[in-house]
Motif scaffolding. Structure first.
Motif, PDB file in Angstrom:
ATOM      1  N   UNK A  59     -12.561   3.367  -7.260  1.00  0.00           N
ATOM      2  CA  UNK A  59     -11.065   2.665  -6.550  1.00  0.00           C
ATOM      3  C   UNK A  59     -11.486   2.521  -4.933  1.00  0.00           C
ATOM      4  N   UNK A  60     -10.918   1.766  -4.321  1.00  0.00           N
ATOM      5  CA  UNK A  60     -10.849   1.574  -2.976  1.00  0.00           C
ATOM      6  C   UNK A  60     -10.469   2.649  -2.027  1.00  0.00           C
ATOM      7  N   UNK A  61     -10.729   2.829  -0.769  1.00  0.00           N
ATOM      8  CA  UNK A  61     -10.493   3.860  -0.009  1.00  0.00           C
ATOM      9  C   UNK A  61      -9.078   4.079   0.202  1.00  0.00           C
ATOM     10  N   UNK A  62      -7.939   3.151  -0.004  1.00  0.00           N
ATOM     11  CA  UNK A  62      -6.527   3.222   0.070  1.00  0.00           C
ATOM     12  C   UNK A  62      -5.982   3.996  -1.162  1.00  0.00           C
ATOM     13  N   UNK A  63      -6.740   3.885  -2.229  1.00  0.00           N
ATOM     14  CA  UNK A  63      -6.224   4.967  -3.258  1.00  0.00           C
ATOM     15  C   UNK A  63      -5.398   6.259  -2.689  1.00  0.00           C
ATOM     16  N   UNK A  64      -4.200   6.227  -3.332  1.00  0.00           N
ATOM     17  CA  UNK A  64      -3.260   7.385  -3.144  1.00  0.00           C
ATOM     18  C   UNK A  64      -3.399   8.744  -3.660  1.00  0.00           C
ATOM     19  N   UNK A  65      -4.100   8.781  -4.504  1.00  0.00           N
ATOM     20  CA  UNK A  65      -4.242  10.115  -5.184  1.00  0.00           C
ATOM     21  C   UNK A  65      -2.817  10.669  -5.790  1.00  0.00           C
ATOM     22  N   UNK A  66      -2.060   9.868  -6.583  1.00  0.00           N
ATOM     23  CA  UNK A  66      -1.005  10.072  -7.189  1.00  0.00           C
ATOM     24  C   UNK A  66      -0.780   9.040  -8.334  1.00  0.00           C
ATOM     25  N   UNK A  67       0.086   9.397  -9.152  1.00  0.00           N
ATOM     26  CA  UNK A  67       0.416   8.538 -10.470  1.00  0.00           C
ATOM     27  C   UNK A  67       0.625   7.195 -10.170  1.00  0.00           C
ATOM     28  N   UNK A  68       1.452   6.869  -9.273  1.00  0.00           N
ATOM     29  CA  UNK A  68       1.852   5.620  -8.810  1.00  0.00           C
ATOM     30  C   UNK A  68       0.614   4.830  -8.429  1.00  0.00           C
ATOM     31  N   UNK A  69      -0.095   5.662  -7.766  1.00  0.00           N
ATOM     32  CA  UNK A  69      -1.423   4.869  -7.015  1.00  0.00           C
ATOM     33  C   UNK A  69      -2.304   4.488  -8.487  1.00  0.00           C
ATOM     34  N   UNK A  70      -2.558   5.521  -9.160  1.00  0.00           N
ATOM     35  CA  UNK A  70      -3.199   5.282 -10.418  1.00  0.00           C
ATOM     36  C   UNK A  70      -3.095   3.883 -11.011  1.00  0.00           C
ATOM     37  N   UNK A  71      -1.651   4.096 -11.114  1.00  0.00           N
ATOM     38  CA  UNK A  71      -1.003   2.936 -12.103  1.00  0.00           C
ATOM     39  C   UNK A  71      -1.310   1.613 -11.140  1.00  0.00           C
ATOM     40  N   UNK A  72      -1.214   1.599 -10.044  1.00  0.00           N
ATOM     41  CA  UNK A  72      -1.392   0.276  -9.317  1.00  0.00           C
ATOM     42  C   UNK A  72      -2.776  -0.015  -9.116  1.00  0.00           C
ATOM     43  N   UNK A  73      -3.768   0.666  -9.097  1.00  0.00           N
ATOM     44  CA  UNK A  73      -5.098   0.541  -9.036  1.00  0.00           C
ATOM     45  C   UNK A  73      -5.568  -0.112 -10.578  1.00  0.00           C
ATOM     46  N   UNK A  74      -5.123   0.520 -11.492  1.00  0.00           N
ATOM     47  CA  UNK A  74      -5.275   0.157 -12.944  1.00  0.00           C
ATOM     48  C   UNK A  74      -5.037  -0.976 -13.206  1.00  0.00           C
ATOM     49  N   UNK A  75      -3.866  -1.577 -12.507  1.00  0.00           N
ATOM     50  CA  UNK A  75      -3.065  -2.989 -12.853  1.00  0.00           C
ATOM     51  C   UNK A  75      -3.678  -3.799 -11.857  1.00  0.00           C
ATOM     52  N   UNK A  76      -4.592  -3.364 -11.027  1.00  0.00           N
ATOM     53  CA  UNK A  76      -5.158  -4.464 -10.012  1.00  0.00           C
ATOM     54  C   UNK A  76      -6.737  -4.815 -10.416  1.00  0.00           C
ATOM     55  N   UNK A  77      -7.446  -3.622  -9.730  1.00  0.00           N
ATOM     56  CA  UNK A  77      -8.875  -3.744 -10.244  1.00  0.00           C
ATOM     57  C   UNK A  77      -9.731  -5.024  -9.757  1.00  0.00           C
ATOM     58  N   UNK A  78      -9.131  -5.565  -8.720  1.00  0.00           N
ATOM     59  CA  UNK A  78      -9.495  -6.846  -7.765  1.00  0.00           C
ATOM     60  C   UNK A  78     -11.081  -6.389  -7.572  1.00  0.00           C
ATOM     61  N   UNK A  79     -11.507  -5.364  -7.165  1.00  0.00           N
ATOM     62  CA  UNK A  79     -12.733  -4.894  -6.371  1.00  0.00           C
ATOM     63  C   UNK A  79     -13.743  -4.953  -7.650  1.00  0.00           C
ATOM     64  N   UNK A  80     -13.466  -5.044  -8.854  1.00  0.00           N
ATOM     65  CA  UNK A  80     -14.524  -4.822  -9.989  1.00  0.00           C
ATOM     66  C   UNK A  80     -14.063  -6.312 -11.022  1.00  0.00           C
ATOM     67  N   UNK A  81     -14.045  -7.241 -10.331  1.00  0.00           N
ATOM     68  CA  UNK A  81     -14.034  -8.743 -10.931  1.00  0.00           C
ATOM     69  C   UNK A  81     -14.766  -8.668 -12.366  1.00  0.00           C
ATOM     70  N   UNK A  82     -13.691  -8.867 -13.352  1.00  0.00           N
ATOM     71  CA  UNK A  82     -14.527  -9.133 -14.773  1.00  0.00           C
ATOM     72  C   UNK A  82     -13.550  -9.603 -15.495  1.00  0.00           C
ATOM     73  N   UNK A  83     -13.990 -10.146 -16.838  1.00  0.00           N
ATOM     74  CA  UNK A  83     -13.018 -10.658 -17.722  1.00  0.00           C
ATOM     75  C   UNK A  83     -12.308  -9.854 -18.447  1.00  0.00           C
ATOM     76  N   UNK A  84     -12.777  -8.655 -18.438  1.00  0.00           N
ATOM     77  CA  UNK A  84     -12.031  -7.501 -19.430  1.00  0.00           C
ATOM     78  C   UNK A  84     -12.474  -6.022 -19.016  1.00  0.00           C
TER      79      UNK A  84
END
Length: 153
Positions: A59-84
């Protein structure tokens, strides 16, 4: 589990070790995939769960260490470009043992991430596999996950 990636409609799949799931049966035949393995025994509370996901998925440095931030990061993942993306949680019945509310929230976050990352053609791009030691653990966890997903709707 011959074509689990495309055929499974489960938002979060629970299985026991006796299922002998092979990675080749879980992922599609082609494409670039990120596979993250986490250990439920290391996720004793929400903070440890956030750390394990952050560490496994870089996760990037801006990860907020809460449930909303976890949800946002899991829905983004742009820093780990992949097909799946495949998240495998070993020892899943042991994660967040002291807070049923946090477990339910985690399962909801994971289910939302799976729903969010479906391709425009209906193909899954994000899967979660919760692995249990025994069949009875898998059955109990499957019911718990189904309840959390139902409440998330």
């Amino acid at each position: 589990m011959s074509n689990w990636w495309n055929d499974s409609t489960d938002q979060v799949t629970v299985c026991s070790r006796s299922a002998h799931v092979e990675l080749a049966a879980v992922l599609p035949a082609a494409g670039r995939f990120v596979v993250a393995r986490l250990d439920g025994t290391r996720m004793t509370d929400a903070d440890h769960a956030f750390y394990e996901f952050s560490d496994a998925l870089l996760f990037p440095g801006y990860f907020g260490w809460n449930w909303n931030a976890l949800s946002e990061c899991l829905r983004d993942l742009s820093w780990l470009a992949a097909d799946g993306y495949l998240i495998v949680v070993e020892n899943a019945p042991r994660l967040l043992p002291d807070s049923a509310e946090d477990r339910r929230t985690l399962f909801q976050v994971l289910a939302h991430a799976v729903q969010h990352r479906v391709s425009p053609f209906g193909q899954p791009r994000f899967k979660v596999l919760l692995v249990c030691d025994r069949d009875d653990e898998a059955a109990l966890l499957r019911a718990e996950v189904a309840d959390a997903v139902r409440r998330a709707r």
